[in-house]
Design a protein around this motif. Structure first.
Motif, PDB file in Angstrom:
ATOM      1  N   LEU A  82      -3.735 -13.238   6.054  1.00  0.00           N
ATOM      2  CA  LEU A  82      -4.355 -12.142   5.302  1.00  0.00           C
ATOM      3  C   LEU A  82      -3.491 -11.691   4.121  1.00  0.00           C
ATOM      4  O   LEU A  82      -3.838 -10.746   3.423  1.00  0.00           O
ATOM      5  CB  LEU A  82      -4.637 -10.960   6.233  1.00  0.00           C
ATOM      6  N   GLY A  83      -2.366 -12.374   3.922  1.00  0.00           N
ATOM      7  CA  GLY A  83      -1.569 -12.144   2.718  1.00  0.00           C
ATOM      8  C   GLY A  83      -0.310 -11.328   2.901  1.00  0.00           C
ATOM      9  O   GLY A  83       0.472 -11.177   1.960  1.00  0.00           O
ATOM     10  N   ALA A  84      -0.085 -10.761   4.092  1.00  0.00           N
ATOM     11  CA  ALA A  84       1.112  -9.955   4.307  1.00  0.00           C
ATOM     12  C   ALA A  84       2.362 -10.834   4.309  1.00  0.00           C
ATOM     13  O   ALA A  84       2.307 -12.017   4.669  1.00  0.00           O
ATOM     14  CB  ALA A  84       1.013  -9.200   5.632  1.00  0.00           C
ATOM     15  N   THR A  85       3.484 -10.253   3.893  1.00  0.00           N
ATOM     16  CA  THR A  85       4.788 -10.885   4.040  1.00  0.00           C
ATOM     17  C   THR A  85       5.284 -10.507   5.433  1.00  0.00           C
ATOM     18  O   THR A  85       5.564  -9.336   5.697  1.00  0.00           O
ATOM     19  CB  THR A  85       5.771 -10.384   2.972  1.00  0.00           C
ATOM     20  N   VAL A  86       5.374 -11.488   6.329  1.00  0.00           N
ATOM     21  CA  VAL A  86       5.556 -11.201   7.752  1.00  0.00           C
ATOM     22  C   VAL A  86       6.953 -11.579   8.245  1.00  0.00           C
ATOM     23  O   VAL A  86       7.430 -12.688   8.002  1.00  0.00           O
ATOM     24  CB  VAL A  86       4.495 -11.943   8.602  1.00  0.00           C
ATOM     25  N   VAL A  87       7.579 -10.635   8.938  1.00  0.00           N
ATOM     26  CA  VAL A  87       8.764 -10.906   9.738  1.00  0.00           C
ATOM     27  C   VAL A  87       8.353 -10.776  11.198  1.00  0.00           C
ATOM     28  O   VAL A  87       7.813  -9.744  11.609  1.00  0.00           O
ATOM     29  CB  VAL A  87       9.915  -9.918   9.425  1.00  0.00           C
ATOM     30  N   GLY A  88       8.571 -11.825  11.974  1.00  0.00           N
ATOM     31  CA  GLY A  88       8.289 -11.792  13.405  1.00  0.00           C
ATOM     32  C   GLY A  88       9.606 -11.738  14.160  1.00  0.00           C
ATOM     33  O   GLY A  88      10.467 -12.608  13.973  1.00  0.00           O
TER      34      GLY A  88
END
Length: 248
Positions: A82-88
């Motif tokens: 969905l376009g988010a910059t993700v840190v997991g």
């Protein structure tokens, strides 16, 4: 030295199941079944809070999101799409390579890290959104943990937090039903004494410096074999949204 609310015994439970994260019929079958319902709530709350149009191709572009307790990436991946910059982030080290391999196979760039909320906060990391899903009932100190999540949010940031209510119904559904009857989860996955009522969670969230803005139940229908959101039934699984107001 960074203090941590991680409970080593809880981490060990999920370490043992790490390889099964992406098997829809494996030990994480309940999460696979619940995921569409969770995503409906998460995407609606993010869209409302940040004025995003979910009909766009990447509506969450420009938003930095932390998926704490990311496991194998069941929520991190759709957020990245969905376009988010993700840190997991996950305290269970074995989950991280599982998540990294699956993201690579899916062509997604996700920053997976073996770390804790407290360590990220100490390092000065800040996010528009913190996803805190089915984690708070597994930590040693829920208040300290939620305070770390509050620190991780930027001003006007959004935290989505889900957990399990503590009452006789949740004991029957989540412990006896999921672990003993359906055998969806290994026995001992959940500790009913660590479940948190919605009012208790709201109090913890407020004491952490966040403003609760919404809560919904996530209800399983054994006839349709599916989950749905409910404004009234918070008797077992439920999810909350809270905001860090500017200057807090």
């Amino acid at each position: 030295m960074v203090t941590t609310t991680v409970d080593p015994a809880e981490v060990a439970k999920f370490e043992a199941m790490a390889a099964e994260w992406w098997d829809p019929n494996g030990k994480f079958k309940p999460l696979h079944m619940l995921n569409p319902c969770r995503l409906d709530y998460i995407t609606a709350q993010i869209a409302a809070e940040f004025d995003r149009d979910l009909t766009q191709a990447q509506p969450f572009k420009g938003l930095r999101l932390l998926d704490i307790g990311c496991g194998g990436g069941l929520l991190s991946e759709p957020m990245a799409r969905l376009g988010a910059t993700v840190v997991g982030a996950d305290a269970a080290a074995r989950n991280i390579p599982v998540a990294q391999v699956h993201a690579a196979q899916s062509g997604l760039e996700i920053d997976y890290r073996h770390t804790t909320a407290e360590a990220l906060a100490e390092a000065g990391e800040r996010f528009d959104i913190v996803l805190n899903m089915e984690v708070v009932e597994h930590v040693a100190d829920p208040q300290a943990y939620l305070t770390a999540c509050q620190i991780l949010l930027k001003d006007n940031g959004l935290m989505i937090c889900s957990t399990l209510n503590r009452n006789p119904k949740s004991f029957v559904m989540a412990i006896i039903g999921a672990e003993y009857v359906m055998r969806w989860l290994p026995k001992g996955t959940h500790d009913w004494a660590k479940f948190i009522t919605p009012d208790e969670l709201y109090d913890l969230i407020r004491k952490a410096g966040l403003e609760p803005v919404d809560r919904k139940g996530m209800v399983f229908n054994p006839v349709s074999w599916s989950w749905s959101l409910s404004a009234r039934d918070l008797s077992c699984n439920y999810v909350t949204a809270s905001v860090k107001r500017q200057g807090v």
